[in-house]
Design an enzyme around this catalytic site. Structure first.
Site, mmCIF file in Angstrom:
data_model
loop_
_atom_site.group_PDB
_atom_site.id
_atom_site.type_symbol
_atom_site.label_atom_id
_atom_site.label_comp_id
_atom_site.label_asym_id
_atom_site.label_seq_id
_atom_site.Cartn_x
_atom_site.Cartn_y
_atom_site.Cartn_z
ATOM 1 N NE ARG A 1 -2.091 0.084 3.912
ATOM 2 C CZ ARG A 1 -2.019 -0.395 5.151
ATOM 3 N NH1 ARG A 1 -0.970 -0.257 5.889
ATOM 4 N NH2 ARG A 1 -2.966 -1.402 5.738
ATOM 5 C CG ASN B 1 -5.258 3.205 12.199
ATOM 6 O OD1 ASN B 1 -4.219 2.836 12.692
ATOM 7 N ND2 ASN B 1 -5.991 4.236 12.890
ATOM 8 C CG ASP B 2 -1.194 -1.282 8.971
ATOM 9 O OD1 ASP B 2 -2.090 -1.782 8.439
ATOM 10 O OD2 ASP B 2 -0.030 -1.251 8.560
ATOM 11 C CB CYS B 3 -2.171 1.048 15.306
ATOM 12 S SG CYS B 3 -0.499 1.227 15.074
#
Length: 810
Positions: free
Chosen positions: A360, A482-484
């Protein structure tokens, strides 16, 4: 407080003290060989891959002490100093560091001796050049010693930091005249080595670190430098370094220049040796001969400057706002090029060890440099697509050296596939080159699975449709952008990675953010289908986009703003019903920039809610209120202290989405206000608060809930660069490439009375002049192309034309 200033004429940032709040760095190189250099000469070099082919060491745990680097020591009588101040930190009589485009120049003086160190990586060569000039500005003859110093890394940076039981026995070098050959592991599986050379006879050398420094000394007090004599040490096992010693005599007013060369060299695997144990030096000698005089080094430097001048001339703006001009014309585009080279792999915050090129990340970065290097952008798209899985999902990362996917941080990030559509669409809109879409590209780098790129895009599109949740919104998978926000993550084990833990997959966790993405990129996929004459697939794409649009309105709207997601239990995230994390930035920005809710009035409400609830003096925070407790169903986002990173930090990457959203609804004043809050040139005067470089964007700024509100981190390698350039060039200035030609539809602040832009597009030059005497924010009164009025705002494309004169009145 400022620690330097912009020099727009020379396209440089001038740092006037070595004691900046953090190391302020620059990137050297563009085509394989790269160096990072700080304003105190800290940094390191590598070839193509910062993990697997690291030339010199850097100690990340020493940040912000900034160790190691490529150092030059001056011994003048009893005084020892460095032109970059580090590592001796001797007080200098004068100091200046100029970070330019692909080069850095240090100019310092002590006791009447001026030293200039110009360091750069030549265009299309695998080396770093340091052009060092010593000038005697005193009225007495000077006899000084100049010592160079680099510490070699044993190629694999991770192994170099951990495998001491082996690595402290493998160091090998050769020394021939003024050239040091770092040949560790060359005898076995490697056919490459490093050289460190100076174009003058040396008075000594060292290649063993303990001999040079002394076993108990640091780089600030090397035994050899303090003694003023090299030991001519040969590294055998232990730590290999490279150091030259030059004794220099200078009459008053006299100057002498030396050229140092740190290079990467390869030999054919079956032609590695000149004799038993002696490396073949022909390619190294050829490299040395290209830069063995100051004149040759100067010519290479001029070629580098010419390269950057030509590249950045493809998009330039002239406006009454000098800060806007310098960011658009110089620093924003320069940073976009750095993200092209590095993705998120090598910086002072990313060690180059744990991350490769992001799927990405690289797709988004492409949006910022596509107009500069379309041919390389084309190659990058094909590299990225080749790591896609046959079902349309993707590796989240791939290695720049092998260009193959890795699972170091897992896969299943469900926004990844749609970014490939975004990248391909942007390329075709910019270039008009539809041949990209018919290129045969492997899946998972397996040639037997190859299919045209358009099939890859179709599978990206289908993947989202085939992974919908109970509300009809896209499933988030492991995570979305938002990987978190790991909505399927239920980790309660200390030390376990949130990104690679065994997620609980409920098939209920849905992302409104991906839904907004799908509305936009499904439509763009449909546009490409129409371009190729596939009417049936076009209609399928348009219908799917419209269906998702309506789904967002029914299942993704919370009354005053868009929901963020549904968690693994089907509960709302980013809702007024939540105690913490009631409103998130991502769906507000992306849904509105995709056009969702504009005609229904929802977009206006969402943007108003952002301003009321998320806005701060340093930018728009990611969510409010922050998470004060750890939420097992959310994971990492709630693990940060309030105000930092994803827990209500100012995530600069998505601030441009808000600004673009404001342009969609015609709010030029507000769009520019949001733009300025995170734009480095506008916040240079708070460098003591911001701390990171005042010439490039950072990933994150501490939010209003943080103890250190306004402090930035993770500079340089961030999607902020690309998205901000997209925002300012395509939406604020309004110059947007379409499939049918260049569109010009500005949305600017009402006090901006106009601007001019020169834009290269599909082989033609566009001179665009916008006049805004009525102080409008958006809306065109008059649109002339070569003196003739046109309807709408898309300039008719004529492949035979090479010049366009465009005049617009708002």
């Amino acid at each position: 407080m400022q620690f330097g200033h912009f020099d727009d004429v020379n396209k440089e940032y001038v740092i006037q003290t070595p004691k900046t709040p953090l190391p302020w760095i620059n990137y050297l190189g563009m085509d394989g060989f790269f160096s990072l250099v700080s304003n105190t000469s800290g940094g390191y070099s590598f070839y193509k891959d910062a993990k697997l082919l690291r030339l010199t060491r850097y100690r990340y745990n020493s940040v912000p002490l900034d160790s190691n680097g490529h150092y030059f020591y001056i011994k003048d009588g009893d005084t020892v100093w460095n032109p970059g101040w580090q590592p001796t930190r001797t007080e200098l009589d004068s100091y200046e560091c100029r970070h330019g485009l692909g080069y850095t120049r240090f100019t310092s003086e002590k006791n009447g001796l001026k030293v200039e160190d110009l360091v750069f990586v030549p265009v299309k060569d695998s080396c770093e050049i340091s052009r060092v000039t010593l000038t005697n500005d005193s009225d007495q003859e000077k006899q000084v010693s100049l010592f160079s110093y680099v510490e070699f890394c044993l190629w694999n940076a991770m192994d170099d930091m951990t495998n001491y039981q082996r690595n402290l026995s493998i160091g090998e070098v050769e020394v021939h005249g003024s050239t040091i050959y770092h040949k560790t592991e060359y005898r076995e599986r490697r056919n490459h080595y490093a050289i460190y050379h100076v174009n003058a006879p040396v008075d000594g050398f060292d290649t063993d670190r303990d001999s040079f420094l002394g076993v108990y000394n640091g780089a600030d007090r090397p035994d050899v430098v303090l003694a003023g004599e090299s030991k001519n040490s040969i590294a055998s096992g232990w730590y290999p370094i490279g150091s030259h010693h030059l004794k220099v005599t200078l009459k008053p007013g006299e100057a002498k220049t030396y050229v140092f060369l740190l290079g990467y060299v390869e030999n054919p695997k079956d032609d590695k040796w000149e004799a038993l144990g002696v490396v073949k030096k022909a390619p190294a000698l050829a490299m040395i001969s290209r830069y063995d005089t100051a004149e040759k080094a100067d010519a290479a430097f001029e070629e580098l400057k010419k390269y950057w001048t030509g590249l950045l001339s493809r998009f330039t703006v002239q406006s009454p706002d000098e800060k806007l001009n310098r960011m658009v014309n110089i620093w924003n585009q320069y940073q976009c090029m750095v993200t092209f080279n590095m993705s998120r792999s090598a910086s002072y915050y990313e060690s180059g060890i744990g991350r490769g090129m992001g799927f990405r990340d690289s797709c988004q970065d492409l949006l910022g440099f596509l107009h500069l290097i379309p041919d390389k952008a084309r190659e990058r798209i094909l590299d990225i697509a080749a790591t896609q899985f046959p079902d349309g999902s993707a590796y989240h990362q791939y290695q720049p050296l092998t260009k193959k996917g890795n699972l170091d941080v897992g896969s299943g990030f469900n926004d990844d596939p749609l970014w490939l559509i975004a990248a391909a669409s942007a390329y075709v809109r910019e270039t008009g080159d539809t041949s990209l879409l018919s290129e045969n590209v492997p899946f998972d780098n397996k040639e037997e699975l190859a299919a045209p790129l358009m099939e890859h895009l179709k599978r990206s599109f289908n993947y989202t449709l085939e992974h919908l949740g109970p509300h009809g919104l896209p499933l988030i998978g492991r995570a979305d952008w938002n990987d978190c926000l790991n909505l399927n993550c239920f980790s309660d084990t200390p030390g376990e990675s949130f990104q690679t833990c065994a997620n609980y997959e409920s098939h209920k966790a849905e992302s409104v953010f991906i839904a907004g993405m799908f509305v936009k990129y499904a439509k763009e996929y449909g546009d490409l289908c129409e371009l190729l004459g596939n009417a049936e697939e076009k209609e399928r794409a348009y219908q799917a986009s419209e269906t998702m649009y309506q789904t967002i309105l029914t299942a993704g709207w919370d009354g005053e703003w868009f929901l963020r997601a549904y968690d693994a239990f089907g509960e709302k995230i980013g809702s007024k019903e939540c105690e913490e994390g009631q409103i998130f930035i991502e769906p507000q920005g992306f849904c509105v920039l995709a056009g969702v809710g504009v005609k229904e009035g929802y977009a206006e409400k969402a943007m108003a809610s952002v301003k009321e609830r998320l806005d701060t003096k340093y930018g728009v925070v990611l969510q409010q209120p922050p998470y004060a407790t750890y939420h097992l169903n959310l994971g990492e986002i709630s693990s940060y202290p309030p105000g930092y990173k994803e827990n209500a930090g100012i995530f600069c990457h998505n601030n441009p989405w808000i600004s673009i959203g404001e342009t969609v609804i015609g709010h030029g004043d507000r769009a520019f206000e949001v733009y300025k809050k995170t734009c480095p040139a506008y916040i240079e005067n708070i460098s003591e608060i911001h701390r990171t470089e005042p010439y490039v964007y950072s990933q994150m700024v501490a939010g209003k809930d943080a103890r250190n509100f306004g402090e930035a981190k993770n500079s340089w390698l961030t999607g902020t660069a690309a998205w901000t350039f997209v925002n300012v060039s395509q939406h604020i200035l309004g110059i947007y490439p379409t499939l049918n030609g260049l569109s010009v539809d500005p949305c600017i602040p009402s006090d901006m009375e106009g601007f001019t832009v020169t834009r290269q597009y599909r082989g033609a030059s566009y001179e665009i002049k916008v006049t805004n005497k009525d102080h409008a924010q958006k809306g065109i009164q008059s649109f002339l192309v070569d003196g003739k009025a046109i309807e709408g705002h898309v300039i008719p494309y004529d492949p035979a034309k090479k010049q366009y004169q465009v005049e617009i009145i708002l």
